[in-house]
Motif scaffolding. Structure first.
Motif, short mmCIF file in Angstrom:
data_model
loop_
_atom_site.label_atom_id
_atom_site.label_comp_id
_atom_site.label_asym_id
_atom_site.label_seq_id
_atom_site.Cartn_x
_atom_site.Cartn_y
_atom_site.Cartn_z
N ILE A 530 0.85 -1.19 0.00
CA ILE A 530 0.00 0.00 0.00
C ILE A 530 0.88 1.23 0.00
CG2 ILE A 530 -1.83 1.24 1.22
CD1 ILE A 530 -1.15 -2.31 2.27
N ILE A 531 0.55 2.20 -0.83
CA ILE A 531 1.24 3.50 -0.85
C ILE A 531 0.19 4.56 -0.56
CG2 ILE A 531 2.45 5.20 -2.28
CD1 ILE A 531 4.21 2.85 -1.71
N GLY A 532 0.46 5.42 0.41
CA GLY A 532 -0.52 6.45 0.76
C GLY A 532 0.14 7.79 1.04
N GLY A 533 -0.58 8.85 0.73
CA GLY A 533 -0.04 10.20 0.84
C GLY A 533 -0.06 10.77 2.23
N ASP A 534 0.40 10.01 3.18
CA ASP A 534 0.43 10.46 4.56
C ASP A 534 1.36 9.54 5.33
OD1 ASP A 534 -0.54 10.73 7.48
OD2 ASP A 534 -1.66 12.30 6.45
N SER A 535 2.05 10.09 6.32
CA SER A 535 3.02 9.28 7.07
C SER A 535 2.34 8.16 7.83
CB SER A 535 3.79 10.16 8.05
OG SER A 535 2.92 10.78 8.96
N HIS A 536 1.04 8.31 8.13
CA HIS A 536 0.34 7.28 8.90
C HIS A 536 -0.33 6.24 8.01
CE1 HIS A 536 1.00 10.15 12.15
NE2 HIS A 536 1.06 9.06 12.87
N THR A 537 0.16 6.11 6.79
CA THR A 537 -0.29 5.01 5.95
C THR A 537 0.41 3.76 6.47
OG1 THR A 537 -0.46 6.57 4.12
CG2 THR A 537 -0.55 4.22 3.57
N ARG A 538 -0.14 3.19 7.51
CA ARG A 538 0.45 2.03 8.19
C ARG A 538 -0.67 1.03 8.44
NH1 ARG A 538 5.98 3.62 9.79
NH2 ARG A 538 6.10 5.59 8.67
N MET A 539 -0.87 0.13 7.52
CA MET A 539 -2.01 -0.78 7.64
C MET A 539 -1.67 -1.95 8.57
SD MET A 539 -4.03 0.90 5.73
CE MET A 539 -3.12 2.32 6.28
N SER A 540 -2.73 -2.55 9.12
CA SER A 540 -2.55 -3.75 9.93
C SER A 540 -2.79 -5.01 9.12
CB SER A 540 -3.47 -3.70 11.16
OG SER A 540 -4.78 -3.34 10.80
N LYS A 541 -2.89 -4.84 7.81
CA LYS A 541 -2.85 -5.95 6.85
C LYS A 541 -1.92 -5.50 5.73
CE LYS A 541 -7.35 -5.87 6.05
NZ LYS A 541 -7.86 -4.85 7.00
N GLY A 542 -1.08 -6.40 5.25
CA GLY A 542 -0.13 -6.02 4.22
C GLY A 542 0.97 -5.14 4.79
N GLY A 546 4.00 5.29 3.96
CA GLY A 546 3.62 6.68 3.79
C GLY A 546 4.50 7.31 2.74
N ALA A 547 3.93 8.19 1.95
CA ALA A 547 4.69 8.72 0.82
C ALA A 547 4.29 10.16 0.53
CB ALA A 547 4.45 7.85 -0.42
N ASP A 548 5.17 10.84 -0.19
CA ASP A 548 4.89 12.19 -0.65
C ASP A 548 3.87 12.15 -1.78
OD1 ASP A 548 6.51 12.38 -3.45
OD2 ASP A 548 7.51 11.06 -2.02
N SER A 549 3.35 13.30 -2.12
CA SER A 549 2.31 13.36 -3.15
C SER A 549 2.83 12.90 -4.51
CB SER A 549 1.76 14.78 -3.26
OG SER A 549 2.80 15.71 -3.45
N GLY A 550 4.14 13.09 -4.75
CA GLY A 550 4.71 12.65 -6.01
C GLY A 550 4.80 11.15 -6.13
N THR A 551 5.23 10.49 -5.05
CA THR A 551 5.32 9.03 -5.07
C THR A 551 3.92 8.42 -5.18
OG1 THR A 551 7.33 9.11 -3.73
CG2 THR A 551 6.15 7.02 -3.79
N LYS A 634 9.98 2.85 9.08
CA LYS A 634 9.62 3.02 7.67
C LYS A 634 8.24 2.44 7.40
CE LYS A 634 11.43 2.37 2.99
NZ LYS A 634 11.56 3.80 2.70
N ALA A 635 7.93 1.36 8.07
CA ALA A 635 6.62 0.71 7.90
C ALA A 635 6.44 -0.30 9.03
CB ALA A 635 6.55 0.01 6.54
N SER A 636 5.33 -1.00 9.00
CA SER A 636 5.09 -2.03 10.00
C SER A 636 4.24 -3.13 9.38
CB SER A 636 4.37 -1.45 11.22
OG SER A 636 3.17 -0.82 10.85
N ILE A 637 4.36 -4.32 9.96
CA ILE A 637 3.59 -5.48 9.51
C ILE A 637 3.04 -6.20 10.73
CG2 ILE A 637 3.75 -7.78 8.48
CD1 ILE A 637 5.66 -6.79 6.48
N CYS A 638 1.75 -6.51 10.69
CA CYS A 638 1.13 -7.30 11.76
C CYS A 638 1.14 -8.78 11.37
CB CYS A 638 -0.31 -6.86 12.00
SG CYS A 638 -0.45 -5.32 12.89
#
Length: 923
Positions: A530-542, A546-551, A634-638
């Motif tokens: 998952i790529i999301g335009g916010d630092s809290h793009t941290r899903m509990s699946k997958g 979090g990414a900048d608007s360009g990414t 950088k990210a997290s995985i459950c």
């Protein structure tokens, strides 16, 4: 902006603000400009020429289409403009970055006029932003025997658009500017309360740091034209908190170089640094602009003669300066030796800042050109039926025989494209991966749409399973800024192929749910990226980044992302939670125990936290993964048990169905497709064909952290520590304190329950506590205001069905009304309960804020200076972060509770509990 007359009026208004004319993106306005250029006697002709040449937004904007077509007329001799020769017209086309400009160049290159075709082909060979419609034309022309098409394809196959670019300078001179001491939040570079202006780059640039800092940076740059100003986080990390393309844009605007002489306010190549490096997602953003981020390591822990770390009276490691980077210091970056120098003195190796891939970004002026260049080279070679020449730096492929895979390594191997067939890759390998889910949020979405226009993208990549445009960051106040920006954003994204929180046609009610919660539901595969335009793009699946608007734009346009496989830190749990504790306390304790275990070193920073959470469903586990952004991970995985994952996927399916029932699915039935993916995954787990994601038993980790639940004896609070004598230790998320630290007498001015850190259970805890307090005290009386913003509408609906919302209504003095949303932000609060619209509210800080100088107790994630609450002359604003029950009790008492008061208040209440899994979650 529709007419030239309106534009002139706007120019006059902007001049009073010290601003230049806004770049033109509208077709009607540019058509007026062209008419005035053609009229040799027009009083505005000279200005119109300048606007046409230097002030039009490129890419796929309506204005860019009009500009490209007029340039085509000039090249063909159908229009004559003395100041714009056909040669100059071709040069202007070369700076327009795709869209109609590429269409025009193809028309000319494949046209009947051989001389024009030859010149157009020269320009076309420099372009990389070609899409299927463009490459299909080239392929068809080549197969029909067109010699020019063959010549262009041969150039693309050799990637001459890259190889013929100038090499980067061997030495880059920089002059230092200390932007702040301690961690520098992206709020300092691009404040959340100025989010409305981010798409107006010049205007937004005026909010960088402070006017005084801007004057100093400008004076420094003017006095040192041969050097780049390097912004530094002294004794801290640069760019914590969020990705903020707008933050990098602002830094580039003041310290970078202009990307094109014909496009204003788009600068590239900023150089930034931090004692502890750059926040991972912010560093990705720097790469988008071809900039350089440096880990200075100029302060290190002091050690005694025996090699032991020296600590101060508070038990904190004492730091000593290895070398100075004080403002005004001239340094040299040597791109060949990959070292930083002060004169002839070598300071530090900066190889990690100048990897072969990052050097390519610098050479190409940003990462987009590399990503699209590689795709274009692959297409050309396939069309010509030849092997792909090795032009770009070979991707690093690390494969360790006999070593198992962590969870993130498994996901990257599954989703990788372009790697050596059959080769199993480990952490450190550079990988292109396909992206499953993409999220765009509303305060960065306008920039994402601009990025999509600049890379000439018009439709979402077909390999993306689903994408969502949120409305949560502007949910609190439907003001004039929102009314001007958000409908335009929603229409663009809806047309592009995203599921949007607002329907441009008005056929379904606006949904202002917090983006991270929506993406958590849309993620229906534990192997997803998952790529999301916010630092809290941290899903509990997958695994989510979090990414900048360009990414985000790149992921939407190509369905891909490129990054090294990150190292992982394994987190497991032992012991048992106290009955009066909340899971939020476990989250804070994890950070605290990790720092203690590793003597102050944050082993989470820049790595993936693989948390073996097992028995918590996705909603509850999200509290942990969400906070990992504040752990600087950088990210997290459950890692979940099979049964728990199935339960989470069933919940996700029901939430997606609600979105479908609201009418939010689109013509390609993206939401229906996600339910099908969830059903397939559930069947795989149930049949044992493919159990829930888990690491291999022999996987290798950077570190392992075991959290002892037995020693968590009282609620834990993340404190901004605003009065710490060491300014570098203020406003970090690493100061975790027990409730008893405050002695039961620290005044609390306002409480906030909301943001992505809370789930339905928190709302129920709030309702239960209010009933509990009334039973114990005879009535509920707030001694401080309590603002409550549920993260999603479905939570509100479920609370209504279960009776809890009625409890909250009973004690509230305000309840949101979607039929009449607030038009003005609050400036003061009464001592009562506010039931606010679902969304980010105070946590974002761009619309609602606490009163200046307040001490706020909140469930949110942000404690940075000025975010939730600003300072006054006499008092610093404080945002203390804690669990829902602590926030509730603090507003009832008007102060922090004692541990005895807390235990009494939560008696019999069903808090968010967690029991470590007894199964070994490995494969």
């Amino acid at each position: 902006m529709n007419t030239y007359k309106d534009y002139i009026q706007e120019i006059a208004e902007r001049k009073t603000q010290g601003l230049n004319p806004k770049p033109i993106d509208g077709a009607e306005l540019l058509s007026d400009v062209i008419s005035q250029i053609k009229d040799l006697n027009n009083e505005y002709r000279v200005d119109s020429l300048n606007f046409f040449i230097y002030n039009v937004v490129p890419g796929t904007t309506p204005a860019a289409g009009v500009k490209a077509k007029f340039l085509k007329q000039i090249i063909l001799g159908e229009s004559v403009v003395a100041e714009i020769t056909p040669v100059f017209a071709l040069e202007l086309l070369s700076h327009m970055k795709g869209g109609t400009s590429v269409e025009v160049l193809l028309d000319l290159a494949l046209g009947a006029d051989a001389a024009i075709a030859k010149e157009a082909a020269k320009v076309l060979k420099t372009q990389v932003f070609l899409y299927e419609a463009d490459t299909d034309r080239l392929e068809a022309a080549y197969k029909s025997g067109n010699a020019v098409a063959k010549e262009i394809l041969e150039s693309y196959a050799q990637a001459e658009f890259f190889t013929k670019l100038p090499e980067i300078a061997e030495e880059i001179k920089v002059i230092t500017y200390i932007a702040g001491v301690g961690d520098i939040s992206t709020d300092l570079l691009s404040p959340g309360n100025q989010a409305h202006s981010r798409s107006d780059r010049e205007l937004h640039g005026k909010c960088l740091i402070s006017p005084e800092a801007q004057d100093e940076i400008k004076a420094m740059a003017e006095a040192n034209p041969d050097k780049s100003v390097m912004l530094i986080a002294e004794r801290g990390t640069m760019g914590v908190g969020s990705s903020r393309m707008s933050g990098v844009n602002n830094v580039a605007l003041w310290t970078g170089k202009q990307a094109s002489p014909y496009v204003p306010f788009i600068n590239i190549a900023p150089i930034i640094a931090g004692t502890n490096g750059i926040s991972p997602i912010f560093l990705t953003t720097v790469g988008v602009t071809g900039g350089i981020g440096i880990d200075l390591k100029n302060w290190v822990k002091k050690v005694d003669a025996q090699g032991n770390v020296v600590v101060d009276a508070a038990g904190e490691p004492v730091l000593e300066e290895v070398y100075s980077v004080a403002t005004g210091t001239v340094l040299t970056i040597n791109t060949k030796s990959k070292k930083l120098y002060n004169g002839d003195k070598e300071l530090i190796d900066i190889s990690s800042s100048l990897t072969p891939q990052k050097v390519e970004f610098i050479k190409a002026g940003g990462s987009y050109a590399i990503v699209f260049g590689k795709k274009l080279q692959t297409f050309a070679c396939k069309t010509l039926n030849i092997e792909i020449p090795q032009v770009y730096a070979a991707s690093k492929e690390i494969s360790i025989e006999g070593q198992g895979l962590t969870a993130v390594e498994k996901i990257f191997n599954k989703n990788a494209v372009g790697t050596t067939p059959g080769k199993v890759l480990h952490a450190g390998s550079d990988v292109r991966v396909e992206v499953n889910i993409v999220g765009s949020q509303d305060t960065t979405g306008l920039m994402t749409s601009q990025e999509l226009e600049s890379m000439a993208a018009t439709v979402i990549s077909p390999i993306v399973d689903g994408a969502y445009q949120s409305g949560c960051h502007t949910a609190s106040v439907w003001d004039n800024k929102s009314k001007a920006n958000i409908p335009r954003l929603m229409k663009f994204m809806n047309d592009f192929g995203l599921i949007t929180a607002r329907d441009p046609k008005g056929e379904y009610l606006a949904m202002t749910d917090v983006i991270h919660k929506v993406l958590n539901d849309l993620t229906v595969d534990d192997w997803a990226i998952i790529i999301g335009g916010d630092s809290h793009t941290r899903m509990s699946k997958g695994v989510a980044f979090g990414a900048d608007s360009g990414t985000v734009a790149l992921a939407l346009a190509t369905g891909e992302a490129t990054m090294p496989i990150p190292q992982s830190v394994k987190v497991t749990f032992k012991g048992e939670m106290k009955p009066y504790m909340d899971f939020r306390d476990v989250v804070h304790a994890t950070q605290s125990q990790m720092l203690q275990q590793f003597k102050g070193d944050n082993v989470f920073q820049g790595r993936v936290i693989e948390v073996h959470i097992g028995t918590l469903t996705a909603d509850q586990a999200f509290t942990f993964t969400d906070w990992t952004a504040e752990m600087k991970a950088k990210a997290s995985i459950c890692i979940s048990e099979d049964a728990t994952l199935i339960e989470s996927l069933e919940i996700a399916k029901s939430r997606i169905q609600i979105m479908i029932d609201k009418g939010m699915d689109n013509a390609t039935q993206v939401l229906k497709g996600l339910i099908a993916i969830a059903d397939k995954r559930i069947n795989e787990i149930r049949t044992g064909e493919k159990p829930a994601l888990a690491p291999d038993a022999d996987a290798k980790y950077f570190a392992e952290v075991v959290v002892d639940l037995d020693i968590i004896a009282e609620p834990m609070i993340a404190d901004p520590d605003v009065n710490n004598i060491d300014v570098s230790k203020r406003y970090t998320h690493d100061t975790i304190r027990p409730l008893s630290f405050y002695g039961g007498d620290k005044k609390v001015d306002l409480g906030f329950i909301g943001s992505c850190m809370v789930h339905k259970g928190d709302m129920k805890i709030l309702a239960q506590m209010l009933k509990n307090i009334e039973k114990q005290q005879g009535k509920v009386e707030f001694k401080a205001p309590l603002v409550v913003a549920p993260p999603t509408y479905n939570i509100v609906d479920e609370l209504k069905a279960e009776g809890d919302w009625a409890v909250l209504q009973k004690y509230s003095g305000f309840e949101f009304d979607d039929n009449v949303p607030k038009a003005l932000a609050r400036t003061s609060y009464e001592k009562m309960l506010y039931l606010e619209r679902p969304g980010c509210n105070l946590c974002m800080g761009n619309q609602e804020k606490a009163a200046k100088g307040d001490t706020v107790m909140a469930t949110s994630t942000r404690l940075f200076q000025g975010r939730v609450v600003e300072d006054t002359e006499g008092k610093k604003g404080e945002s203390l972060l804690s669990s829902t029950p602590v926030v509730v009790l603090s507003t009832i008492l008007g102060r922090t509770p004692t541990i005895e008061e807390y235990i009494a208040a939560v008696d019999g209440i069903n808090l968010t509990k967690f029991s470590p899994s007894h199964k070994q979650l490995v494969r």
